[in-house]
Scaffold this motif. Structure first.
Motif, PDB file in Angstrom:
ATOM      1  N   ALA A  60       0.588  -1.458   0.221  1.00  0.00           N
ATOM      2  CA  ALA A  60      -0.085  -0.469   0.218  1.00  0.00           C
ATOM      3  C   ALA A  60       0.860   1.206  -0.085  1.00  0.00           C
ATOM      4  O   ALA A  60       0.451   2.071  -0.736  1.00  0.00           O
ATOM      5  N   GLY A  61       1.816   1.548   0.488  1.00  0.00           N
ATOM      6  CA  GLY A  61       2.981   2.384   0.899  1.00  0.00           C
ATOM      7  C   GLY A  61       3.905   2.565   0.011  1.00  0.00           C
ATOM      8  O   GLY A  61       3.837   3.886  -1.380  1.00  0.00           O
ATOM      9  N   LEU A  62       3.905   1.493  -0.800  1.00  0.00           N
ATOM     10  CA  LEU A  62       4.805   1.614  -2.076  1.00  0.00           C
ATOM     11  C   LEU A  62       3.953   2.110  -3.598  1.00  0.00           C
ATOM     12  O   LEU A  62       3.872   2.919  -4.387  1.00  0.00           O
ATOM     13  N   ILE A  63       2.781   1.960  -3.407  1.00  0.00           N
ATOM     14  CA  ILE A  63       1.192   2.120  -4.537  1.00  0.00           C
ATOM     15  C   ILE A  63       1.203   3.815  -4.153  1.00  0.00           C
ATOM     16  O   ILE A  63       0.738   4.208  -5.422  1.00  0.00           O
ATOM     17  N   THR A  64       1.016   4.808  -2.895  1.00  0.00           N
ATOM     18  CA  THR A  64       0.859   5.152  -2.883  1.00  0.00           C
ATOM     19  C   THR A  64       1.514   6.169  -2.621  1.00  0.00           C
ATOM     20  O   THR A  64       1.593   7.451  -2.566  1.00  0.00           O
TER      21      THR A  64
ATOM     22  N   ILE B  21      -7.975   3.177   8.094  1.00  0.00           N
ATOM     23  CA  ILE B  21      -6.173   3.228   7.366  1.00  0.00           C
ATOM     24  C   ILE B  21      -7.117   2.472   5.978  1.00  0.00           C
ATOM     25  O   ILE B  21      -6.605   3.332   5.119  1.00  0.00           O
ATOM     26  N   PRO B  22      -8.261   2.066   5.459  1.00  0.00           N
ATOM     27  CA  PRO B  22      -8.929   2.364   3.961  1.00  0.00           C
ATOM     28  C   PRO B  22      -9.069   3.487   3.208  1.00  0.00           C
ATOM     29  O   PRO B  22      -8.469   3.598   2.612  1.00  0.00           O
ATOM     30  N   ASP B  23      -9.843   4.150   3.984  1.00  0.00           N
ATOM     31  CA  ASP B  23      -9.905   6.084   3.539  1.00  0.00           C
ATOM     32  C   ASP B  23      -8.689   7.118   3.564  1.00  0.00           C
ATOM     33  O   ASP B  23      -8.013   7.174   2.787  1.00  0.00           O
ATOM     34  N   MET B  24      -7.293   6.459   4.851  1.00  0.00           N
ATOM     35  CA  MET B  24      -6.588   7.315   4.518  1.00  0.00           C
ATOM     36  C   MET B  24      -5.581   6.919   3.416  1.00  0.00           C
ATOM     37  O   MET B  24      -4.357   7.205   3.113  1.00  0.00           O
ATOM     38  N   VAL B  25      -5.714   4.997   3.398  1.00  0.00           N
ATOM     39  CA  VAL B  25      -4.769   4.839   2.276  1.00  0.00           C
ATOM     40  C   VAL B  25      -5.302   5.670   0.943  1.00  0.00           C
ATOM     41  O   VAL B  25      -4.688   6.204  -0.330  1.00  0.00           O
TER      42      VAL B  25
ATOM     43  N   PHE C  30      -4.687  11.022  -4.176  1.00  0.00           N
ATOM     44  CA  PHE C  30      -3.867  12.054  -4.243  1.00  0.00           C
ATOM     45  C   PHE C  30      -1.596  12.036  -5.769  1.00  0.00           C
ATOM     46  O   PHE C  30      -1.483  12.576  -6.540  1.00  0.00           O
ATOM     47  N   ALA C  31      -0.967  10.874  -5.125  1.00  0.00           N
ATOM     48  CA  ALA C  31      -0.422  10.099  -5.764  1.00  0.00           C
ATOM     49  C   ALA C  31      -0.718   9.497  -7.161  1.00  0.00           C
ATOM     50  O   ALA C  31      -0.281  10.424  -8.434  1.00  0.00           O
ATOM     51  N   LYS C  32      -1.635   9.134  -7.781  1.00  0.00           N
ATOM     52  CA  LYS C  32      -2.352   9.450  -9.280  1.00  0.00           C
ATOM     53  C   LYS C  32      -2.768  10.858  -9.585  1.00  0.00           C
ATOM     54  O   LYS C  32      -2.937  10.306 -11.076  1.00  0.00           O
ATOM     55  N   ALA C  33      -2.991  11.684  -9.296  1.00  0.00           N
ATOM     56  CA  ALA C  33      -3.219  12.870  -9.183  1.00  0.00           C
ATOM     57  C   ALA C  33      -2.145  14.046  -9.801  1.00  0.00           C
ATOM     58  O   ALA C  33      -1.900  14.382 -10.461  1.00  0.00           O
ATOM     59  N   HIS C  34      -1.234  13.453  -8.906  1.00  0.00           N
ATOM     60  CA  HIS C  34      -0.031  14.055  -9.263  1.00  0.00           C
ATOM     61  C   HIS C  34       1.415  13.580  -9.737  1.00  0.00           C
ATOM     62  O   HIS C  34       1.382  12.521  -9.530  1.00  0.00           O
ATOM     63  N   THR C  35       2.087  14.203 -10.381  1.00  0.00           N
ATOM     64  CA  THR C  35       3.346  14.113 -11.121  1.00  0.00           C
ATOM     65  C   THR C  35       4.789  14.043  -9.925  1.00  0.00           C
ATOM     66  O   THR C  35       4.263  14.925  -8.795  1.00  0.00           O
ATOM     67  N   ALA C  36       4.797  13.579  -9.591  1.00  0.00           N
ATOM     68  CA  ALA C  36       6.762  12.855  -8.405  1.00  0.00           C
ATOM     69  C   ALA C  36       7.620  14.156  -8.600  1.00  0.00           C
ATOM     70  O   ALA C  36       7.913  14.373  -9.608  1.00  0.00           O
ATOM     71  N   LYS C  37       7.532  14.672  -8.038  1.00  0.00           N
ATOM     72  CA  LYS C  37       9.113  15.334  -7.070  1.00  0.00           C
ATOM     73  C   LYS C  37       9.646  15.769  -6.257  1.00  0.00           C
ATOM     74  O   LYS C  37       8.968  15.324  -4.986  1.00  0.00           O
TER      75      LYS C  37
ATOM     76  N   ASN D 229       0.048  -6.552  -7.533  1.00  0.00           N
ATOM     77  CA  ASN D 229      -0.773  -6.264  -7.884  1.00  0.00           C
ATOM     78  C   ASN D 229      -2.359  -6.320  -7.660  1.00  0.00           C
ATOM     79  O   ASN D 229      -3.458  -5.289  -8.095  1.00  0.00           O
ATOM     80  N   ARG D 230      -2.646  -7.257  -7.044  1.00  0.00           N
ATOM     81  CA  ARG D 230      -4.285  -7.526  -6.579  1.00  0.00           C
ATOM     82  C   ARG D 230      -4.159  -6.033  -5.535  1.00  0.00           C
ATOM     83  O   ARG D 230      -5.350  -5.222  -5.801  1.00  0.00           O
ATOM     84  N   VAL D 231      -3.225  -5.760  -4.632  1.00  0.00           N
ATOM     85  CA  VAL D 231      -3.211  -4.112  -3.743  1.00  0.00           C
ATOM     86  C   VAL D 231      -4.043  -2.845  -5.186  1.00  0.00           C
ATOM     87  O   VAL D 231      -4.541  -2.520  -4.757  1.00  0.00           O
ATOM     88  N   ALA D 232      -3.125  -3.285  -5.903  1.00  0.00           N
ATOM     89  CA  ALA D 232      -2.763  -1.895  -6.820  1.00  0.00           C
ATOM     90  C   ALA D 232      -4.398  -1.892  -7.247  1.00  0.00           C
ATOM     91  O   ALA D 232      -4.659  -1.355  -8.025  1.00  0.00           O
ATOM     92  N   GLY D 233      -4.824  -3.130  -7.656  1.00  0.00           N
ATOM     93  CA  GLY D 233      -6.134  -3.172  -8.452  1.00  0.00           C
ATOM     94  C   GLY D 233      -7.114  -2.852  -7.210  1.00  0.00           C
ATOM     95  O   GLY D 233      -8.371  -2.017  -7.987  1.00  0.00           O
ATOM     96  N   MET D 234      -7.277  -3.306  -6.630  1.00  0.00           N
ATOM     97  CA  MET D 234      -7.980  -2.239  -5.442  1.00  0.00           C
ATOM     98  C   MET D 234      -8.277  -1.355  -5.297  1.00  0.00           C
ATOM     99  O   MET D 234      -8.755  -0.823  -5.081  1.00  0.00           O
ATOM    100  N   LEU D 235      -6.943  -0.867  -5.288  1.00  0.00           N
ATOM    101  CA  LEU D 235      -7.078   0.928  -5.478  1.00  0.00           C
ATOM    102  C   LEU D 235      -6.975   1.354  -6.575  1.00  0.00           C
ATOM    103  O   LEU D 235      -6.823   3.100  -7.048  1.00  0.00           O
ATOM    104  N   MET D 236      -7.479   0.809  -7.664  1.00  0.00           N
ATOM    105  CA  MET D 236      -7.845   1.574  -9.094  1.00  0.00           C
ATOM    106  C   MET D 236     -10.002   1.802  -8.742  1.00  0.00           C
ATOM    107  O   MET D 236     -10.072   3.093  -9.895  1.00  0.00           O
TER     108      MET D 236
END
Length: 246
Positions: free
Chosen positions: A49-53, A186-190, A196-203, A94-101
């Motif tokens: 979850a931390g890696l994906i977010t 935890i679920p809402d936090m993640v 946020f992570a998916k809407a912004h380019t990492a800097k 990959n399943r965790v990533a899928g859940m977060l989609m």
């Protein structure tokens, strides 16, 4: 295998993670050399979850070392056995990533204390923090933004990190209340951090000290540490005994 406080959680977890999937991954992680302090299942779930977010992409070539532990990649009997372990690890990621989609679908895989049925969210949080520490500067983007939900989620991650490691700014009822509610928060936090992570380019931006790295006065831990001797007298580490998933 996983904690299921309500029907929706149970149904959602089962949709994404079958008991067979979790049992096989748990067996692989549990078989890693204990002295190397490898990740356990709930810890790895939080790590994913931390890696994906994270606002910055982290490749498996970087994060796999944290899964194996301090001794580096373990010795497998064959290349096929190594590949099978890697397949299980990546499948869970990959399943965790899928859940977060899908909004509202994410739930963590948590441990249960076999002695009293308490939900043990601390191991999951330790894994999440381990992922944050791989790219601490990337999380600065949240603090420098105007995204209130992401900021609130990051603040909560810091507070839960402090509690999970036995360090908390607030002792007493506030920390106790937050600890009791953690598995529901935890679920809402993640999901908020993921949005946020998916809407912004990492800097990479200097400034924000990661909450997990902040120092504070230690508070009395309500549960044994992951590497403490289990209180049942078995002589094994708590995470491998009464704190383990069965």
């Amino acid at each position: 295998m996983n904690v299921t406080p309500d029907g929706r959680l149970k149904m959602t977890i089962a949709l994404w993670h079958s008991d067979e999937d979790l049992d096989r991954l748990d067996a692989v992680l549990s078989a890693l050399p204990e002295d190397n302090d490898p990740m356990i299942l709930a810890e790895f779930d939080g790590f994913c979850a931390g890696l994906i977010t994270c606002p910055e992409m982290i490749s498996p070539s970087v994060w796999l070392a944290k899964v194996w532990g301090t001794g580096g990649p373990p010795e497998f009997d064959s290349a096929e056995e190594l590949q099978a372990a890697l397949d299980l690890i990546m499948a869970h990621y990959n399943r965790v990533a899928g859940m977060l989609m899908i909004p509202g679908e994410y739930f963590p895989v948590l441990d249960e204390d076999q002695r009293n049925g308490d939900i043990i969210w601390e191991f999951w949080m330790m894994g999440f923090v381990a992922a944050m520490r791989l790219r601490p500067d990337a999380w600065d983007l949240i603090e420098d933004s105007k995204d209130r939900r992401a900021k609130k989620a990051l603040d909560l991650a810091g507070k839960l990190s402090s509690i999970s490691t036995g360090f908390a700014e607030g002792k007493g009822w506030k920390a106790t209340k937050l600890s009791r509610e953690a598995h529901d928060l935890i679920p809402d936090m993640v999901e908020d951090l993921n949005a946020f992570a998916k809407a912004h380019t990492a800097k990479s931006m200097p400034g924000l000290p990661l909450a997990a790295n902040l120092t504070a006065a230690p508070s009395a831990a309500s549960k044994p540490g992951r590497n403490d001797a289990c209180s049942c007298g078995s002589g094994r580490k708590y995470k491998k005994c009464c704190g383990a998933v069965h």
